[in-house]
Design a protein around this motif. Structure first.
Motif, mmCIF file in Angstrom:
data_model
loop_
_atom_site.group_PDB
_atom_site.id
_atom_site.type_symbol
_atom_site.label_atom_id
_atom_site.label_comp_id
_atom_site.label_asym_id
_atom_site.label_seq_id
_atom_site.Cartn_x
_atom_site.Cartn_y
_atom_site.Cartn_z
ATOM 1 N N GLU A 36 0.835 -1.206 0.000
ATOM 2 C CA GLU A 36 0.000 0.000 0.000
ATOM 3 C C GLU A 36 0.869 1.255 0.000
ATOM 4 O O GLU A 36 0.624 2.192 -0.772
ATOM 5 C CB GLU A 36 -0.918 -0.011 1.227
ATOM 6 N N THR A 37 1.878 1.289 0.835
ATOM 7 C CA THR A 37 2.775 2.441 0.892
ATOM 8 C C THR A 37 3.510 2.617 -0.422
ATOM 9 O O THR A 37 3.648 3.732 -0.930
ATOM 10 C CB THR A 37 3.794 2.274 2.043
ATOM 11 N N LEU A 38 3.985 1.528 -0.987
ATOM 12 C CA LEU A 38 4.711 1.579 -2.244
ATOM 13 C C LEU A 38 3.826 2.091 -3.383
ATOM 14 O O LEU A 38 4.242 2.942 -4.170
ATOM 15 C CB LEU A 38 5.259 0.190 -2.579
ATOM 16 N N LEU A 39 2.590 1.612 -3.463
ATOM 17 C CA LEU A 39 1.661 2.076 -4.495
ATOM 18 C C LEU A 39 1.328 3.558 -4.329
ATOM 19 O O LEU A 39 1.220 4.288 -5.315
ATOM 20 C CB LEU A 39 0.385 1.237 -4.481
ATOM 21 N N LYS A 40 1.197 4.002 -3.083
ATOM 22 C CA LYS A 40 0.914 5.409 -2.825
ATOM 23 C C LYS A 40 2.093 6.274 -3.275
ATOM 24 O O LYS A 40 1.906 7.338 -3.868
ATOM 25 C CB LYS A 40 0.631 5.619 -1.336
ATOM 26 N N MET A 41 3.308 5.799 -3.036
ATOM 27 C CA MET A 41 4.497 6.536 -3.466
ATOM 28 C C MET A 41 4.543 6.649 -4.985
ATOM 29 O O MET A 41 4.840 7.714 -5.531
ATOM 30 C CB MET A 41 5.767 5.845 -2.957
ATOM 31 N N VAL A 42 4.228 5.568 -5.687
ATOM 32 C CA VAL A 42 4.236 5.582 -7.148
ATOM 33 C C VAL A 42 3.182 6.549 -7.673
ATOM 34 O O VAL A 42 3.442 7.311 -8.610
ATOM 35 C CB VAL A 42 4.021 4.154 -7.707
ATOM 36 N N ASN A 51 13.404 9.147 2.648
ATOM 37 C CA ASN A 51 13.066 8.926 4.048
ATOM 38 C C ASN A 51 11.873 9.757 4.491
ATOM 39 O O ASN A 51 11.201 9.422 5.438
ATOM 40 C CB ASN A 51 14.255 9.266 4.947
ATOM 41 N N SER A 52 11.625 10.850 3.789
ATOM 42 C CA SER A 52 10.517 11.711 4.177
ATOM 43 C C SER A 52 9.196 11.013 3.877
ATOM 44 O O SER A 52 9.156 9.970 3.255
ATOM 45 C CB SER A 52 10.602 13.039 3.423
ATOM 46 N N SER A 53 8.129 11.635 4.312
ATOM 47 C CA SER A 53 6.834 11.008 4.074
ATOM 48 C C SER A 53 6.559 10.982 2.580
ATOM 49 O O SER A 53 6.332 12.001 1.949
ATOM 50 C CB SER A 53 5.736 11.766 4.815
ATOM 51 N N LEU A 54 6.653 9.817 2.042
ATOM 52 C CA LEU A 54 6.448 9.547 0.631
ATOM 53 C C LEU A 54 7.294 10.474 -0.232
ATOM 54 O O LEU A 54 8.450 10.683 0.049
ATOM 55 C CB LEU A 54 4.959 9.597 0.298
ATOM 56 N N VAL A 55 6.754 10.982 -1.304
ATOM 57 C CA VAL A 55 7.568 11.780 -2.225
ATOM 58 C C VAL A 55 7.072 13.217 -2.311
ATOM 59 O O VAL A 55 7.071 13.821 -3.363
ATOM 60 C CB VAL A 55 7.618 11.136 -3.631
#
Length: 130
Positions: A62-68, A110-114
């Motif tokens: 979920e985190t990875l998809l949100k970052m993308v 390292n920050s909250s997402l991108v």
């Protein structure tokens, strides 16, 4: 690198078998290359040992998809400074070996997402808002 050195050894052996290379020169070159292989294998063992000591945090999907999604959003609609900042956050290193081989090393910020810093965000209107 080890594979490349092994191919070079094969070439020396073929040259020796065809008579284009003397036994002494062939033996000396192969000895140098075998020393190089030993050094590379030692280096590989050291790198594997160092890799064992690295603590990698697990990423949930979920985190990875949100970052993308946020990455794509910034690249599609962000300002040029925002895009530049994002790429600096995500691309760690670029190595150009030759015309056909380019290595790109990525990292996760390292920050909250991108998120891009506010000072890079487009300003609303002509005058500052309060």
């Amino acid at each position: 690198e080890i594979e490349k050195v092994n191919k070079t050894i094969e070439k020396y052996l073929q040259a020796f078998e065809s008579g284009a290379l003397t036994a002494e020169l062939c033996g000396a070159k192969i000895a140098e290359l075998k020393d190089r292989i030993t050094a590379l294998e030692t280096q590989r063992a050291e790198l594997e040992e160092r890799r064992k000591g690295v603590d990698l945090t697990a990423l949930d999907m979920e985190t990875l998809l949100k970052m993308v999604d946020e990455f794509e959003e910034v690249l599609e609609s962000g300002t040029n400074p925002q895009k530049k900042h994002l790429l600096r956050q995500v691309v760690k290193k670029v190595q150009i070996h030759n015309r056909r081989t380019i290595e790109v090393w990525y990292k996760l910020p390292n920050s909250s997402l991108v998120r891009t810093p506010e000072y890079l965000a487009p300003r609303v209107g002509l005058e500052p808002t309060t």
